[in-house]
Design a protein around this motif. Structure first.
Motif, short mmCIF file in Angstrom:
data_model
loop_
_atom_site.label_atom_id
_atom_site.label_comp_id
_atom_site.label_asym_id
_atom_site.label_seq_id
_atom_site.Cartn_x
_atom_site.Cartn_y
_atom_site.Cartn_z
N VAL A 322 1.00 -1.19 0.00
CA VAL A 322 0.01 0.03 -0.07
C VAL A 322 0.79 1.23 -0.05
O VAL A 322 1.81 1.47 0.87
N ALA A 325 -1.50 5.78 0.64
CA ALA A 325 -3.25 5.53 0.37
C ALA A 325 -3.86 6.51 1.09
O ALA A 325 -3.46 6.99 2.29
N LYS A 327 -7.91 8.81 1.46
CA LYS A 327 -9.40 8.63 1.22
C LYS A 327 -9.90 9.79 1.68
O LYS A 327 -9.90 10.06 2.99
N SER A 339 1.10 4.01 4.04
CA SER A 339 1.86 3.05 3.45
C SER A 339 2.45 1.80 4.20
O SER A 339 2.80 2.06 5.31
N LEU A 364 -10.50 0.13 1.35
CA LEU A 364 -9.79 0.57 0.07
C LEU A 364 -9.05 -0.79 -0.58
O LEU A 364 -8.90 -1.02 -1.67
N MET A 371 -9.98 4.78 -4.11
CA MET A 371 -9.06 5.63 -3.34
C MET A 371 -9.27 6.90 -3.84
O MET A 371 -9.77 7.41 -4.83
N GLY A 374 -3.06 7.37 -4.45
CA GLY A 374 -2.28 6.24 -3.91
C GLY A 374 -2.25 5.31 -4.66
O GLY A 374 -3.09 5.01 -5.74
N ILE A 376 -2.46 0.69 -4.78
CA ILE A 376 -2.85 -0.87 -4.04
C ILE A 376 -2.02 -1.79 -5.02
O ILE A 376 -2.48 -1.86 -6.05
N ALA A 384 -5.71 -0.53 -7.80
CA ALA A 384 -6.40 0.46 -7.11
C ALA A 384 -7.58 0.78 -7.93
O ALA A 384 -8.71 1.34 -7.38
#
Length: 553
Positions: A322, A325, A327, A339, A364, A371, A374, A376, A384
């Motif tokens: 991650v 990230a 949101k 992260s 997420l 998101m 960032g 994923i 992501a």
């Protein structure tokens, strides 16, 4: 013997109009009933099995008749016009499905209701084409006598029921039950809910179109109200009275209502009385409809599948990464530049006070929430922007409150995930049995989930989430509500999965449980990571004690 009994009962029912044993039950009335029942099989699939409340389904019983009749007026041969009319109606149904099934809950009902108003309104508005309020006169391409029409009706109804029974079983039936019970859980299991619902609506509308066009040509005239709201509600009433979801529910409902109309002297005078009395009696004495009295206990799934395929070699390295990230919900930043990574063969626990952003971060990763920014990265691929159902093959997830289908067996609940894994669907039941055996749950395989204690639901959902050996397991407070013995059993299961190479991310409040199973602990507060490390180091951190344990004090 039971099959022979059903065959004999069907033979008696087919011959009944000629036996004179039931007042007013003539071949003509039985023919009308059979065509109505054929069209209702589709509504039973849409509403009774899948739980999609379609309030305008009669529109698709009238559309093919109008389309075929109008084509005949322009010199298209009847034998060609009728199938073209069905194709046109099904194509329109697919378009309506693509528009409305993506909308939540009540909007499908409202949308289909509005469509029924439109169909009836258009039929009345253009009398030169549709016949207007007087109806469109239809001329059958082949002249059939009373008995020939009855033979056609019974043949089509029997074939329609056989197709329904062949279609609505096994993997497809499990999928429909999951979609009906919990659409979010369905997506997490890898089901493209919108596509499933659109397909069901299209198949159901094909039944409605076939039954509707045959009925229209048998009667010889098609009135606008046959595709309107009242007719749609009457269809829904017959399905409910007969037994929504039961294979013979549409047949029993249509036969019962049509016969009551006949002996009451005609629907024109007693329609509301018949439907009102029917609903009243069903609600009081048969909530599952008439066929609910004959519904058998849930039969366990059976299969001749071979033994499960061998387990894949243990994976190594980073499973989940991650990166930054973030949101935002409007002006609220729930997750801020978080992260971390989870490696294969590692359990990482995510802890923090309520409102810290743990659940949002979890959502997420699993794809429930998009998101703001960032990445994923799962096994080297940024997912992501990948839809939730497409992540399911590599991500198994459980919920704080297990989202199992209570009226399905434990085996079917576990198989529902494996059904949608690439290359595993043909062995879903065998693999599901192996999963239950691995968690010492094989004794519950054929029992309905609602009959099993809540303490086992967490383990059942874990068995489902880990089915098919996903790269990543996301477990949302798996120890909540469990007894000490159940927590110990859960911890043993997680340690086994870790030893097999699974990458596991756990959100949990039970610090003792976390310290027992976790290799690394992440601590969140106000959307940020404030600490990470071994369980002992994190618990001893003064900042964590103030932020987390102080919040619990």
């Amino acid at each position: 013997m039971k099959r022979i009994g059903w065959i004999l009962a069907a033979a008696v029912a087919i011959a009944l109009p000629y036996l004179g044993l039931l007042p007013a039950w003539t071949p003509a009335l039985a023919t009308v009933t059979a065509f109505i029942a054929l069209s209702l099989i589709g509504l039973n699939l849409i509403f009774g099995v899948t739980g999609m409340l379609a309030l305008g389904q009669a529109a698709f019983t009238a559309l093919p008749g109008y389309a075929a009749g109008i084509l005949q007026k322009y010199d298209v041969p009847g034998l060609l016009a009728i199938p073209l009319g069905i194709v046109i109606a099904v194509a329109i149904a697919r378009l309506v499905a693509e528009i409305f099934v993506r909308l939540p809950g009540i909007y499908l009902a409202i949308g289909t209701l509005g469509f029924a108003f439109v169909v009836e309104g258009v039929a009345r508005a253009f009398p030169s084409i549709t016949g207007g309020a007087s109806g469109l006169v239809l001329v059958p391409p082949i002249t059939l006598g009373r008995d020939a029409w009855y033979a056609v009706a019974i043949t089509c109804l029997v074939l329609g029921l056989l197709v329904f029974r062949l279609l609505v079983r096994g993997r497809f039936l499990r999928t429909l039950h999951i979609v009906r019970h919990d659409e979010l859980a369905a997506r997490v299991l890898g089901i493209n809910v919108a596509r499933v619902k659109a397909n069901v609506f299209t198949i159901g509308s094909a039944y409605s179109a076939l039954g509707g066009v045959l009925l229209a040509y048998y009667v010889g005239v098609l009135a606008p109200e046959s595709g309107g709201v009242n007719a749609s509600l009457e269809s829904l009433a017959m399905v409910i009275i007969g037994g929504a979801g039961a294979a013979l529910g549409p047949v029993v409902g249509a036969a019962g209502v049509q016969w009551l109309f006949a002996i009451a002297g005609g629907a024109a005078h007693y329609e509301l009385l018949v439907y009102g009395l029917g609903f009243f009696l069903v609600v009081l004495f048969a909530p599952a409809g008439i066929m609910g009295f004959f519904r058998r206990p849930h039969a366990p799934s059976s299969s001749t599948e071979q033994a499960p395929i061998a387990a894949a070699p243990a994976r190594q390295g980073v499973c989940l990464k991650v990166e930054q990230a973030t949101k935002d919900f409007g002006g609220l930043r729930a997750v801020h530049n978080v992260s971390f990574e989870v490696r294969f063969g590692q359990i990482v626990a995510l802890i923090g006070p309520n409102g810290a952003g743990k659940s949002t971060l979890f959502n997420l990763v699993s794809g429930i929430e998009p998101m703001s920014s960032g990445r994923i990265v799962l096994e080297g691929t940024d997912v992501a922007r990948t839809p939730i159902h497409r992540r399911a093959a590599e991500i198994g997830r459980s919920f704080q409150v297990p989202r199992l289908v209570p009226d399905m067996t434990t085996l079917d609940n576990v198989a529902a995930r494996i059904d949608h894994l690439p290359g595993r669907a043909q062995q879903s039941l065998a693999l599901a049995r192996a999963q239950l055996a691995a968690f010492a749950l094989e004794g519950y395989a054929t029992r309905l989930v609602r009959e099993i204690g809540l303490g086992f639901h967490k383990l059942i959902e874990l068995a489902r989430a880990s089915g098919g050996e996903p790269a990543l397991l996301l477990l949302d407070e798996p120890a909540v509500g469990l007894t000490s013995d159940e927590v110990a059993r859960l911890a043993a299961a997680l340690k086994r999965l870790r030893a097999e190479g699974a990458a596991i991310l756990v959100v949990e409040h039970n610090i003792d449980f976390v310290s027992t199973i976790a290799d690394e602990v992440l601590v969140m507060e106000s959307g940020r990571l404030i600490a990470r490390g071994s369980p002992a180091a994190v618990i001893a951190d003064p900042g964590v004690q103030e932020a987390y344990f102080g919040a619990l004090a």
